[in-house]
Design a protein around this motif. Sequence first.
Motif, PDB file in Angstrom:
ATOM      1  N   ARG A  11      45.368  43.933 -19.830  1.00 21.53           N
ATOM      2  CA  ARG A  11      44.495  42.910 -20.522  1.00 21.53           C
ATOM      3  C   ARG A  11      43.828  43.453 -21.456  1.00 21.53           C
ATOM      4  NH1 ARG A  11      42.748  38.268 -17.980  1.00 21.53           N
ATOM      5  NH2 ARG A  11      43.351  38.014 -15.858  1.00 21.53           N
ATOM      6  N   ASP A  12      43.562  44.902 -21.568  1.00 21.03           N
ATOM      7  CA  ASP A  12      42.729  45.672 -22.628  1.00 21.03           C
ATOM      8  C   ASP A  12      43.690  45.922 -24.003  1.00 21.03           C
ATOM      9  OD1 ASP A  12      40.357  47.180 -23.781  1.00 21.03           O
ATOM     10  OD2 ASP A  12      42.128  48.924 -23.732  1.00 21.03           O
ATOM     11  N   ALA A  13      44.925  46.203 -23.511  1.00 21.47           N
ATOM     12  CA  ALA A  13      46.045  46.422 -24.329  1.00 21.47           C
ATOM     13  C   ALA A  13      46.686  45.170 -25.236  1.00 21.47           C
ATOM     14  CB  ALA A  13      47.321  47.123 -23.682  1.00 21.47           C
ATOM     15  N   LEU A  14      46.443  43.996 -24.594  1.00 21.99           N
ATOM     16  CA  LEU A  14      46.662  42.916 -25.070  1.00 21.99           C
ATOM     17  C   LEU A  14      45.821  42.519 -26.292  1.00 21.99           C
ATOM     18  CD1 LEU A  14      48.338  40.227 -25.405  1.00 21.99           C
ATOM     19  CD2 LEU A  14      47.123  39.183 -23.291  1.00 21.99           C
ATOM     20  N   ALA A  15      44.393  42.609 -25.791  1.00 21.56           N
ATOM     21  CA  ALA A  15      43.270  42.387 -26.488  1.00 21.56           C
ATOM     22  C   ALA A  15      43.233  43.071 -27.900  1.00 21.56           C
ATOM     23  CB  ALA A  15      41.977  42.647 -25.929  1.00 21.56           C
ATOM     24  N   ARG A  16      43.628  44.239 -27.831  1.00 14.49           N
ATOM     25  CA  ARG A  16      43.647  45.646 -28.799  1.00 14.49           C
ATOM     26  C   ARG A  16      44.795  45.064 -29.752  1.00 14.49           C
ATOM     27  NH1 ARG A  16      45.062  50.331 -27.462  1.00 14.49           N
ATOM     28  NH2 ARG A  16      45.314  50.119 -24.974  1.00 14.49           N
ATOM     29  N   TRP A  17      45.923  44.491 -29.261  1.00 13.15           N
ATOM     30  CA  TRP A  17      47.070  44.126 -30.043  1.00 13.15           C
ATOM     31  C   TRP A  17      46.789  42.929 -30.489  1.00 13.15           C
ATOM     32  CZ3 TRP A  17      50.690  40.121 -28.837  1.00 13.15           C
ATOM     33  CH2 TRP A  17      51.799  39.863 -29.494  1.00 13.15           C
ATOM     34  N   LEU A  21      46.876  42.319 -34.943  1.00 13.33           N
ATOM     35  CA  LEU A  21      47.553  41.348 -35.583  1.00 13.33           C
ATOM     36  C   LEU A  21      46.533  40.728 -36.396  1.00 13.33           C
ATOM     37  CD1 LEU A  21      49.705  39.631 -32.752  1.00 13.33           C
ATOM     38  CD2 LEU A  21      50.424  41.257 -34.547  1.00 13.33           C
ATOM     39  N   ARG A  22      45.326  40.573 -36.220  1.00 17.42           N
ATOM     40  CA  ARG A  22      44.295  39.770 -36.967  1.00 17.42           C
ATOM     41  C   ARG A  22      43.839  40.692 -38.257  1.00 17.42           C
ATOM     42  NH1 ARG A  22      41.853  38.995 -31.682  1.00 17.42           N
ATOM     43  NH2 ARG A  22      42.437  36.847 -30.931  1.00 17.42           N
ATOM     44  N   ALA A  23      43.563  42.009 -37.986  1.00 16.74           N
ATOM     45  CA  ALA A  23      43.123  42.817 -38.806  1.00 16.74           C
ATOM     46  C   ALA A  23      44.017  43.251 -39.701  1.00 16.74           C
ATOM     47  CB  ALA A  23      42.364  43.912 -38.290  1.00 16.74           C
ATOM     48  N   LEU A  24      45.026  43.840 -39.353  1.00 16.49           N
ATOM     49  CA  LEU A  24      46.012  44.670 -40.138  1.00 16.49           C
ATOM     50  C   LEU A  24      47.089  43.797 -40.677  1.00 16.49           C
ATOM     51  CD1 LEU A  24      46.316  48.121 -38.312  1.00 16.49           C
ATOM     52  CD2 LEU A  24      44.578  47.308 -40.089  1.00 16.49           C
ATOM     53  N   ASP A  25      47.835  42.830 -39.794  1.00 21.66           N
ATOM     54  CA  ASP A  25      48.840  41.914 -40.272  1.00 21.66           C
ATOM     55  C   ASP A  25      48.287  40.641 -40.885  1.00 21.66           C
ATOM     56  OD1 ASP A  25      50.434  43.724 -39.600  1.00 21.66           O
ATOM     57  OD2 ASP A  25      50.962  42.995 -37.478  1.00 21.66           O
ATOM     58  N   ALA A  26      46.970  40.377 -40.654  1.00 21.72           N
ATOM     59  CA  ALA A  26      46.425  39.314 -41.246  1.00 21.72           C
ATOM     60  C   ALA A  26      47.397  37.961 -40.670  1.00 21.72           C
ATOM     61  CB  ALA A  26      46.324  39.349 -42.433  1.00 21.72           C
ATOM     62  N   ALA A  27      47.442  37.874 -39.344  1.00 15.43           N
ATOM     63  CA  ALA A  27      48.295  36.842 -38.649  1.00 15.43           C
ATOM     64  C   ALA A  27      47.505  35.635 -38.518  1.00 15.43           C
ATOM     65  CB  ALA A  27      48.709  37.194 -37.577  1.00 15.43           C
ATOM     66  N   VAL A  39      52.462  36.191 -24.329  1.00 18.57           N
ATOM     67  CA  VAL A  39      52.386  37.508 -23.641  1.00 18.57           C
ATOM     68  C   VAL A  39      51.510  37.531 -22.478  1.00 18.57           C
ATOM     69  CG1 VAL A  39      51.487  39.988 -23.995  1.00 18.57           C
ATOM     70  CG2 VAL A  39      52.648  38.913 -25.930  1.00 18.57           C
ATOM     71  N   THR A  40      50.402  36.821 -22.292  1.00 21.36           N
ATOM     72  CA  THR A  40      49.872  36.461 -20.940  1.00 21.36           C
ATOM     73  C   THR A  40      50.472  35.888 -20.017  1.00 21.36           C
ATOM     74  OG1 THR A  40      47.563  35.957 -22.242  1.00 21.36           O
ATOM     75  CG2 THR A  40      47.659  35.663 -20.072  1.00 21.36           C
ATOM     76  N   VAL A  91      56.735  38.773 -27.104  1.00 20.64           N
ATOM     77  CA  VAL A  91      56.674  39.880 -26.009  1.00 20.64           C
ATOM     78  C   VAL A  91      57.377  41.230 -26.409  1.00 20.64           C
ATOM     79  CG1 VAL A  91      57.650  40.390 -23.833  1.00 20.64           C
ATOM     80  CG2 VAL A  91      56.638  38.114 -23.869  1.00 20.64           C
ATOM     81  N   LYS A  92      58.570  41.228 -27.383  1.00 22.86           N
ATOM     82  CA  LYS A  92      59.005  42.283 -27.763  1.00 22.86           C
ATOM     83  C   LYS A  92      58.153  42.841 -28.717  1.00 22.86           C
ATOM     84  CE  LYS A  92      63.507  41.955 -28.765  1.00 22.86           C
ATOM     85  NZ  LYS A  92      64.925  41.228 -29.168  1.00 22.86           N
ATOM     86  N   ASN A  93      57.415  42.092 -29.493  1.00 21.58           N
ATOM     87  CA  ASN A  93      56.245  42.568 -30.445  1.00 21.58           C
ATOM     88  C   ASN A  93      55.345  43.602 -29.919  1.00 21.58           C
ATOM     89  OD1 ASN A  93      54.367  42.770 -32.446  1.00 21.58           O
ATOM     90  ND2 ASN A  93      55.249  41.102 -33.683  1.00 21.58           N
ATOM     91  N   PHE A  94      54.575  42.977 -28.542  1.00 16.93           N
ATOM     92  CA  PHE A  94      53.746  43.449 -27.774  1.00 16.93           C
ATOM     93  C   PHE A  94      54.396  44.883 -27.208  1.00 16.93           C
ATOM     94  CE2 PHE A  94      51.780  44.066 -23.620  1.00 16.93           C
ATOM     95  CZ  PHE A  94      50.737  44.284 -24.104  1.00 16.93           C
TER      96      PHE A  94
END
Length: 308
Positions: A11-17, A21-27, A39-40, A91-94
């Motif tokens: 869960r923590d890894a998913l939150a950080r990923w 995405l929000r910060a660096l990839d500006a998704a 992914v969940t 999923v593969k991205n994660f």
Amino acid sequence: MNTLAIPPAQRDALARWLDHLRALDAAAAHTVTAYARDVTGFLAFLAVHHGESEGLSAIAKVDQSDLRAWMAHERERKISSRSLARELSAVKNFIAWVADRETIDATAVLSTRGPKFRRKLPRPLSVDGARDMIAQVGAQAREDWIAARDIAVLTLLYGCGLRISEALNLTGTAHPLPDTLRIHGKGGKERLVPTLPAAREALARYAQLCPYDLAATAPLFRGTRGGPLNPRLIALVMEKARMQLGLPATATPHAMRHSFATHLLSAGGDLRAIQELLGHASLSTTQAYTAVDAARLMEVYEKAHPRA
């Protein structure tokens, strides 16, 4: 699927990923939401599939058989091939992100192929259809300023290839319309779009007739009460117009953008240049218009070719 079975470390890894995405990839927000859901679902399946509670070590153990079992599970849920391909991409991205940070060799997993599906071709209007649509939305409006507004919006979609969200996100700083417009597209990506005289004239007429002050920081396009124009209103305006014109249900605001790209390509436009104008991240997305152009050529050929 019991999402509570997902181990805290995952869960923590998913939150950080997702933060990444929000910060660096500006998704875009809806993209992050979709990725989180996809992914969940996979992690919840993995917890049940393995039958034991593991942290990130479970990610390291994921192999192609796990992914195939998950995809089979999704198929049982009647998930379409298109949606499943999108889920697998998330999923593969994660997994790739986790593998990079945990020094995991995920090469085999990342090479897993998704389901094949036929991409839907864009459904553009003809040149005359696009022009008739713009004229009709103006003719059916009850007030002159609303007619000018609707014409200006559609002219931006067709003349500049904007998404409806991009057009309606413009502020008063876009008036008068410059020769080159800076657009903030999906994922916060910027692009420069040249504007046509027709678009500049349409916007100038709207600005002249609009009863509201088009301040620099305020929305450029307004609703009848002065608030931001709702994109649903443009969709409804086009729905009424297409019924009057006898056009198909695919004649939507996004079809005006499709028409922009298709007509440019038909006129000899360079595919890479069209990709830049549309703001597509991948050329493969833009290449769909080559299939549309080829299909149209075949229609012309079938109608014009002499038969014995």
